[in-house]
Design a protein around this motif. Structure first.
Motif, PDB file in Angstrom:
ATOM      1  N   THR A  17       0.840  -1.200   0.000  1.00  0.00           N
ATOM      2  CA  THR A  17       0.000   0.000   0.000  1.00  0.00           C
ATOM      3  C   THR A  17       0.878   1.255   0.000  1.00  0.00           C
ATOM      4  O   THR A  17       1.837   1.354   0.764  1.00  0.00           O
ATOM      5  N   ILE A  18       0.544   2.211  -0.842  1.00  0.00           N
ATOM      6  CA  ILE A  18       1.270   3.478  -0.891  1.00  0.00           C
ATOM      7  C   ILE A  18       0.837   4.334   0.294  1.00  0.00           C
ATOM      8  O   ILE A  18      -0.357   4.502   0.545  1.00  0.00           O
ATOM      9  N   LEU A  19       1.820   4.870   1.010  1.00  0.00           N
ATOM     10  CA  LEU A  19       1.548   5.627   2.225  1.00  0.00           C
ATOM     11  C   LEU A  19       1.985   7.077   2.101  1.00  0.00           C
ATOM     12  O   LEU A  19       2.946   7.403   1.398  1.00  0.00           O
ATOM     13  N   GLY A  20       1.265   7.936   2.817  1.00  0.00           N
ATOM     14  CA  GLY A  20       1.700   9.302   3.045  1.00  0.00           C
ATOM     15  C   GLY A  20       2.118   9.421   4.499  1.00  0.00           C
ATOM     16  O   GLY A  20       2.064   8.450   5.257  1.00  0.00           O
ATOM     17  N   GLN A  21       2.535  10.617   4.901  1.00  0.00           N
ATOM     18  CA  GLN A  21       3.011  10.820   6.264  1.00  0.00           C
ATOM     19  C   GLN A  21       2.470  12.145   6.795  1.00  0.00           C
ATOM     20  O   GLN A  21       2.471  13.152   6.081  1.00  0.00           O
ATOM     21  N   ILE A  22       1.993  12.135   8.036  1.00  0.00           N
ATOM     22  CA  ILE A  22       1.419  13.338   8.645  1.00  0.00           C
ATOM     23  C   ILE A  22       2.559  14.277   9.020  1.00  0.00           C
ATOM     24  O   ILE A  22       3.240  14.075  10.026  1.00  0.00           O
ATOM     25  N   SER A  23       2.772  15.309   8.209  1.00  0.00           N
ATOM     26  CA  SER A  23       3.926  16.186   8.411  1.00  0.00           C
ATOM     27  C   SER A  23       3.575  17.515   9.052  1.00  0.00           C
ATOM     28  O   SER A  23       4.451  18.218   9.555  1.00  0.00           O
ATOM     29  N   VAL A  24       2.286  17.903   9.024  1.00  0.00           N
ATOM     30  CA  VAL A  24       1.885  19.163   9.653  1.00  0.00           C
ATOM     31  C   VAL A  24       0.691  18.926  10.568  1.00  0.00           C
ATOM     32  O   VAL A  24      -0.119  18.024  10.339  1.00  0.00           O
ATOM     33  N   ALA A  25       0.588  19.752  11.618  1.00  0.00           N
ATOM     34  CA  ALA A  25      -0.528  19.638  12.555  1.00  0.00           C
ATOM     35  C   ALA A  25      -1.830  20.045  11.886  1.00  0.00           C
ATOM     36  O   ALA A  25      -1.846  20.845  10.948  1.00  0.00           O
ATOM     37  N   ALA A  26      -2.926  19.505  12.387  1.00  0.00           N
ATOM     38  CA  ALA A  26      -4.228  19.741  11.769  1.00  0.00           C
ATOM     39  C   ALA A  26      -4.717  21.167  11.938  1.00  0.00           C
ATOM     40  O   ALA A  26      -5.430  21.689  11.074  1.00  0.00           O
ATOM     41  N   VAL A  27      -4.360  21.823  13.042  1.00  0.00           N
ATOM     42  CA  VAL A  27      -4.902  23.161  13.324  1.00  0.00           C
ATOM     43  C   VAL A  27      -3.769  24.148  13.593  1.00  0.00           C
ATOM     44  O   VAL A  27      -3.170  24.133  14.673  1.00  0.00           O
TER      45      VAL A  27
END
Length: 215
Positions: free
Chosen positions: A44-54
């Motif tokens: 599965t191709i993945l991304g990465q959470i690099s910035v906060a949501a808010v």
């Protein structure tokens, strides 16, 4: 007769990868798959959470006007750091990113959309040149999640390939991913359902930039 089904073998997508100098695989890294990602299969191709949501916005000290800012959210190109919203007139402003580059200008009363999204509403006292806001974008968790071209948390960029099957429906899970120096079989990887051809091409380019080559 009992019919047996073989699950996809871990790493079946790998054509070749780089070995480490002292054993192990330089191409792979350990990581965390974010809770809510669901049941994912090998490749599965993945991304990465690099910035906060808010992002956090605050009026600059010494403002003359008392405009307010609302609906602050990261855009697809959001960078970690402090954005400066700098008024040039009572209803006009420029936006400077954390690296000092001026991006799109905006006006009060209209939704702004670029690296960030927000709306500035005029107050009883007009803003003057030099007034403004600082908007701080914090780093994300760096957890992995399925690649999503519509996301704005960093996972809109293809970053890695999942090694093995994993279920992160209800909790974070430790995983291994192919992060670099890997050739992968395009027929053995899993994309988001319904991904468009342009989004797939962009994701493949993102992977290529990280030396993950789709064959």
């Amino acid at each position: 007769m009992t019919v047996l089904y073989e699950n996809r073998r871990a790493g079946a997508y790998i054509v070749s990868e780089a070995a480490g100098a002292t054993g192990g695989m330089r191409s792979r890294e350990a990581g965390v798959l974010a809770s809510g990602s669901g049941k994912l299969v090998d490749g599965t191709i993945l991304g990465q959470i690099s910035v906060a949501a808010v992002p956090v916005a605050a009026a600059k000290g010494g403002n003359t006007g008392n405009a307010t800012i609302s609906a602050v959210a990261p855009g697809p190109g959001a960078k970690v750091g402090v954005y400066s919203v700098e008024f040039t007139a009572a209803t006009k402003f420029d936006v400077v990113d954390p690296e000092g580059f001026k991006i799109k200008s905006g006006s009060t009363g209209a939704a702004y959309a670029d690296d960030l999204g927000f709306t500035i509403t005029v107050g009883a006292t007009p803003m003057v040149a030099g007034d403004g806001f600082n908007i701080t974008v914090s780093a994300g968790t760096r957890k992995f999640k399925p690649y999503d071209p519509a996301a704005v948390d960093g996972s809109q960029k293809a970053r890695a390939v999942l090694f093995g099957n994993v279920d992160a429906t209800a909790a974070d899970k430790n995983i291994v991913v192919s992060m670099r120096d890997t050739e992968i079989n395009g027929a053995e990887i899993t994309w988001p359902v319904g991904i468009s051809a342009p989004n797939k091409a962009t994701a493949i380019a993102d992977l290529t930039a990280r030396s993950i080559i789709v064959r």
